[in-house]
Design a protein around this motif. Sequence first.
Motif, short mmCIF file in Angstrom:
data_model
loop_
_atom_site.label_atom_id
_atom_site.label_comp_id
_atom_site.label_asym_id
_atom_site.label_seq_id
_atom_site.Cartn_x
_atom_site.Cartn_y
_atom_site.Cartn_z
N UNK A 120 -39.85 -54.46 93.79
CA UNK A 120 -39.79 -53.78 92.50
C UNK A 120 -40.40 -52.38 92.61
N UNK A 121 -40.09 -51.55 91.63
CA UNK A 121 -40.67 -50.21 91.63
C UNK A 121 -42.20 -50.26 91.61
N UNK A 122 -42.76 -51.11 90.76
CA UNK A 122 -44.20 -51.19 90.66
C UNK A 122 -44.86 -51.59 91.97
N UNK A 123 -44.27 -52.58 92.64
CA UNK A 123 -44.83 -53.03 93.91
C UNK A 123 -44.67 -51.96 94.99
N UNK A 124 -43.53 -51.24 94.95
CA UNK A 124 -43.29 -50.16 95.92
C UNK A 124 -44.34 -49.07 95.75
N UNK A 125 -44.55 -48.64 94.52
CA UNK A 125 -45.52 -47.57 94.25
C UNK A 125 -46.92 -48.02 94.67
N UNK A 126 -47.27 -49.27 94.38
CA UNK A 126 -48.59 -49.78 94.75
C UNK A 126 -48.77 -49.79 96.26
N UNK A 127 -47.71 -50.18 97.00
CA UNK A 127 -47.80 -50.19 98.45
C UNK A 127 -47.94 -48.79 99.02
N UNK A 159 -49.17 -46.20 97.40
CA UNK A 159 -50.50 -45.73 97.01
C UNK A 159 -51.57 -46.28 97.97
N UNK A 160 -51.41 -47.52 98.37
CA UNK A 160 -52.36 -48.11 99.32
C UNK A 160 -52.30 -47.39 100.66
N UNK A 161 -51.09 -47.03 101.10
CA UNK A 161 -50.96 -46.26 102.33
C UNK A 161 -51.64 -44.91 102.20
N UNK A 162 -51.43 -44.25 101.07
CA UNK A 162 -52.07 -42.97 100.80
C UNK A 162 -53.59 -43.09 100.89
N UNK A 163 -54.15 -44.06 100.20
CA UNK A 163 -55.60 -44.20 100.16
C UNK A 163 -56.18 -44.59 101.52
N UNK A 164 -55.39 -45.29 102.32
CA UNK A 164 -55.85 -45.70 103.65
C UNK A 164 -55.83 -44.54 104.63
N UNK A 197 -43.97 -34.57 94.48
CA UNK A 197 -42.94 -35.59 94.35
C UNK A 197 -43.60 -36.97 94.36
N UNK A 198 -43.33 -37.79 93.39
CA UNK A 198 -44.05 -39.04 93.22
C UNK A 198 -43.43 -40.17 94.03
N UNK A 199 -44.20 -41.22 94.22
CA UNK A 199 -43.68 -42.40 94.92
C UNK A 199 -42.59 -43.07 94.10
N UNK A 200 -42.70 -43.03 92.77
CA UNK A 200 -41.65 -43.59 91.93
C UNK A 200 -40.34 -42.85 92.14
N UNK A 201 -40.39 -41.54 92.32
CA UNK A 201 -39.18 -40.77 92.60
C UNK A 201 -38.55 -41.24 93.91
N UNK A 202 -39.38 -41.45 94.93
CA UNK A 202 -38.84 -41.90 96.21
C UNK A 202 -38.21 -43.29 96.08
N UNK A 226 -45.21 -38.50 104.42
CA UNK A 226 -44.26 -39.39 103.75
C UNK A 226 -42.97 -38.65 103.43
N UNK A 227 -41.86 -39.38 103.31
CA UNK A 227 -40.58 -38.76 102.97
C UNK A 227 -40.44 -38.62 101.45
N UNK A 228 -40.24 -37.42 100.98
CA UNK A 228 -39.94 -37.21 99.56
C UNK A 228 -38.47 -37.53 99.37
N UNK A 229 -38.19 -38.65 98.73
CA UNK A 229 -36.84 -39.23 98.73
C UNK A 229 -36.25 -39.34 97.33
N UNK A 230 -36.49 -38.35 96.50
CA UNK A 230 -36.00 -38.40 95.12
C UNK A 230 -34.47 -38.37 95.07
#
Length: 298
Positions: A236-243, A245-250, A266-271, A174-178
């Motif tokens: 939204x940020x919450x939906x982005x992070x959830x998506x 996270x789902x990619x990560x877990x998959x 680097x967190x998904x929220x930062x990206x 994944x791209x760390x996009x902070x």
Amino acid sequence: MGTLIDLKHNGVPGVIGAYVLDGPEPAIVDCGPASCADALESGLEQLGLTLAGVAHILLTHIHPDHAGGAGELVRRQPALTVHVHEVGAPHLVEPSRLTQSARRLYGEWLTALFGDIDPVPEENVRLLGERVLDLAVVAAPGHARHQVAFLDDDGVCYPGDAAGVMLRRDCFVYPAAAPPEISMPEWLDTVDRLQRLAPSSLRLTHFAEVTAVAPHLERVRERLEIWAARVEQGMSEGAFVAAAQAELEREASPAVTALFTVVPFPTFAHSYAGIRRYFDKQREGATRDQRRGARSSA
């Protein structure tokens, strides 16, 4: 050429690495944060080296996880020469703005994560040109406008964060996009540039070596485009992070999935924040241009 030292960031292996280049004047590519300086020295000792025997630090960019320890290492080894892009150099010499920017991102975690970002004396800093030591210097903006990649004559590439993050040699890329400097078009252009160069391997700071270069870069491109589209379309940020996270877990192993609960960067929220800032700036620029056009035609 290019031996990996696992800096075991905050005691966690497989997150941040530094690469030691052998030769008459040994060098380190991306020295890591100050909090890992002892681990770096220990890793050098395991290779039969000492910090006193290292002549150069080569920085892909000046973010704290890649370069925050440069000042501390020069304090320990005053003969070190630190090579960096001309845009990043002033912030090594006087790091207050760099520290403020990192503190806005990491808040109270900053010192615990990275240690203090100490200045590098100006006399120890050299600006990068087209080559440094035996490496070509390749412009690689997008993650940071001052980022470069280093390419040796055998095709081994040290891309910093331009080729994304892949913790513990896992399959999740994944791209760390902070924020604050994300540029989506420039990052995609950098991926194009790396694809044209067709390196034999990518030696990632986060983390280790990739030999299946073409599919790796395609995964970086795909995720950049998908994440950018989500933000541009108003997710939204919450939906982005959830998506994400789902990619990560998959895609990731359970061990790497668990890493994201103990390593706060680097967190998904930062990206999300970095990509959102890019599109916000684009919209602000377009609005200003429209206003100027309206005034000039009035």
